[in-house]
Each structure stands twice: as C-alpha cells, then as structure tokens.
Design an enzyme around this catalytic site. Structure first.
Site, mmCIF file in Angstrom:
data_model
loop_
_atom_site.group_PDB
_atom_site.id
_atom_site.type_symbol
_atom_site.label_atom_id
_atom_site.label_comp_id
_atom_site.label_asym_id
_atom_site.label_seq_id
_atom_site.Cartn_x
_atom_site.Cartn_y
_atom_site.Cartn_z
ATOM 1 N N HIS A 281 0.832 -1.209 0.000
ATOM 2 C CA HIS A 281 0.000 0.000 0.000
ATOM 3 C C HIS A 281 0.866 1.258 0.000
ATOM 4 O O HIS A 281 0.619 2.191 -0.780
ATOM 5 C CB HIS A 281 -0.918 0.014 1.216
ATOM 6 C CG HIS A 281 -1.643 1.309 1.413
ATOM 7 N ND1 HIS A 281 -2.838 1.591 0.800
ATOM 8 C CD2 HIS A 281 -1.320 2.419 2.149
ATOM 9 C CE1 HIS A 281 -3.227 2.813 1.139
ATOM 10 N NE2 HIS A 281 -2.317 3.333 1.961
ATOM 11 N N GLU A 282 1.864 1.301 0.863
ATOM 12 C CA GLU A 282 2.741 2.484 0.919
ATOM 13 C C GLU A 282 3.517 2.650 -0.387
ATOM 14 O O GLU A 282 3.742 3.780 -0.840
ATOM 15 C CB GLU A 282 3.690 2.396 2.114
ATOM 16 C CG GLU A 282 2.999 2.358 3.475
ATOM 17 C CD GLU A 282 2.014 3.498 3.686
ATOM 18 O OE1 GLU A 282 2.196 4.575 3.069
ATOM 19 O OE2 GLU A 282 1.053 3.320 4.457
ATOM 20 N N HIS B 199 1.621 4.527 -2.984
ATOM 21 C CA HIS B 199 1.781 5.985 -2.979
ATOM 22 C C HIS B 199 3.012 6.406 -3.777
ATOM 23 O O HIS B 199 3.003 7.432 -4.465
ATOM 24 C CB HIS B 199 1.901 6.497 -1.545
ATOM 25 C CG HIS B 199 0.640 6.406 -0.752
ATOM 26 N ND1 HIS B 199 -0.562 6.921 -1.205
ATOM 27 C CD2 HIS B 199 0.378 5.852 0.462
ATOM 28 C CE1 HIS B 199 -1.499 6.694 -0.298
ATOM 29 N NE2 HIS B 199 -0.953 6.054 0.721
ATOM 30 N N HIS C 70 3.163 8.857 -7.006
ATOM 31 C CA HIS C 70 4.086 9.978 -7.132
ATOM 32 C C HIS C 70 4.839 9.910 -8.462
ATOM 33 O O HIS C 70 4.975 10.916 -9.168
ATOM 34 C CB HIS C 70 5.077 9.956 -5.961
ATOM 35 C CG HIS C 70 5.883 11.197 -5.835
ATOM 36 N ND1 HIS C 70 6.975 11.299 -4.991
ATOM 37 C CD2 HIS C 70 5.797 12.417 -6.441
ATOM 38 C CE1 HIS C 70 7.490 12.514 -5.079
ATOM 39 N NE2 HIS C 70 6.806 13.203 -5.960
#
Length: 231
Positions: free
Chosen positions: A96-97, A100, A104
């Site tokens: 999940h991280e 991100h 980006h």
C-alpha cells in the site's frame, strides 16, 4: 449543543469501532505468515522495482502502524513490525505504501494536490484550536464573528484535505492489491490476497470516518457562526 452531540457521538462510536476493527484485523493477519516468506521490506523493494522505481528508499521506522510514504524525500517508511515482518499484514501495508510511491512517479493528480496542501494544513491544525476558542469568546462577549470565521475557514480547509485524502488512499490500496494478485511470488494463494484486501479495506475506513468527523466538526462551528450572525 444538542445538534452537535447528535452528529458527533455516532461519529465517535463509528471511529472507535473502525479503529478497533482495523487493529484487530492487522493483529490477526500479522500472525499469518506468507507462504513466500518475504518480508515487508522485500515486498516493498520488489513492488518499486516492478514499477520501474529505483530512486525511492525503503526505511525502517519506530512505532506501530506509523507506516507512510514521504514524497518530499522519496522514502517508504515502514514500522518495525511491517519492515521485518513476513506476514500477510506486513506485505499488504508495505505494498500500500509503495502504491503511494507509484502515484508519485506517475504524477497522480490527487496525491499532488494533497501534497501541496500539507504545509498549510499542518500550520492550520496547530493554530486552529486557539483560534476557535478565541473566536467563540469574542463572538459571545462582543458579537464580533471575524476570528470565529477564520477558524471555520481553517476547519473547511482541513475537511477538504480529509476528503482529498480518500481517493489517494483508495487508489494506493487498489494499486497494491492488483500488484499482489499478479505476483504469485509474493502472495501464492487466493486466501492471502483476500486477507490483504480485507486488511486494506479496514485501513481505508479509518480515513472515511476521519473525513466524516471533520465534516461534522465543520458543520457545528459553521452553524454557530452563521446562527449567531442571523441573530
């Protein structure tokens, strides 16, 4: 005050339930070891590289459930349990991280907007409590609504920020789950993928109740401001 309690008490109950549910899910899936045996750190590195990302560092961070991606220095920060853990929960959160980080890299517009708002929202959050207290005192003793109006504007900004966060979080989870499903070397069974989806869904719900709580808070202070102005 009665109207405020009518909204805020259910929100507090919902928030506590969702937080408890997420933590219980995380604890449960943290006990379920991945068949692949990969750690959260290894999962994160693999997802980043599979997406052609080589300029993001994966870091270990103290604390529990402190995991986050920092676009300012391009770091995926994983709590100790996730970084070293070899469980379904660790893999899901690490992916999940990294979702991100993929956002980006691909210039995902909601993440860009959220990142641009972070500095001003951080300043507003630190000052807002005192602005609201002073505003309530002034409007009560002098009838002057200006300071409370500034406080309501700050709450509106935080509420908008909370709702902008929702597509960012849901999209990161979606990217993570698609990647996990397509990488049998990470999660080898449909059961593991289902468990990862369950964990991330409850994680996303914590952001939903936070956004609704921010909205309820905004409506309360806005009704105080505009109700006073009508009088």
């Amino acid at each position: 005050m009665g109207t405020y309690l009518f909204f805020i008490i259910p929100m507090l109950i919902a928030s506590m339930f969702v937080q408890w549910k997420f933590r219980s899910k995380f604890s449960r899936y943290a006990e379920m070891q991945l068949n692949s045996g990969l750690s959260g750190h290894e999962v994160a590195e693999k997802m980043l590289h599979d997406n052609g990302i080589y300029d993001v560092r994966v870091m270990s961070l103290d604390g529990q459930l402190t995991d986050h991606y920092n676009p300012a220095d391009k770091t995926v920060n994983l709590s100790t349990d996730v970084y070293y853990g070899r469980s379904v929960a660790a893999a899901a959160i690490a992916a999940h991280e990294c979702g991100h980080a993929v956002q980006h890299a691909k210039l995902y517009h909601w993440l860009e907007l959220r990142s641009a708002m972070v500095p001003i929202v951080s300043i507003s959050s630190n000052l807002l409590q005192w602005v609201l207290i002073i505003g309530i005192l002034l409007i009560g003793f002098t009838g002057n609504p200006i300071v409370l109006g500034i406080g309501v504007a700050g709450l509106a900004l935080i509420t908008v920020f909370s709702f902008i966060t929702l597509p960012v979080e849901f999209d990161a989870s979606k990217r993570a789950l698609i990647w996990l499903k397509n990488n049998r070397g990470v999660m080898n069974t449909a059961e593991e993928n289902s468990q990862a989806k369950d964990a991330l869904w409850w994680a996303a719900m914590t952001y939903v109740v936070a956004a609704l709580g921010a909205l309820a808070n905004l409506l309360y202070y806005a009704s105080m401001l505009f109700g006073r102005n009508r009088n």
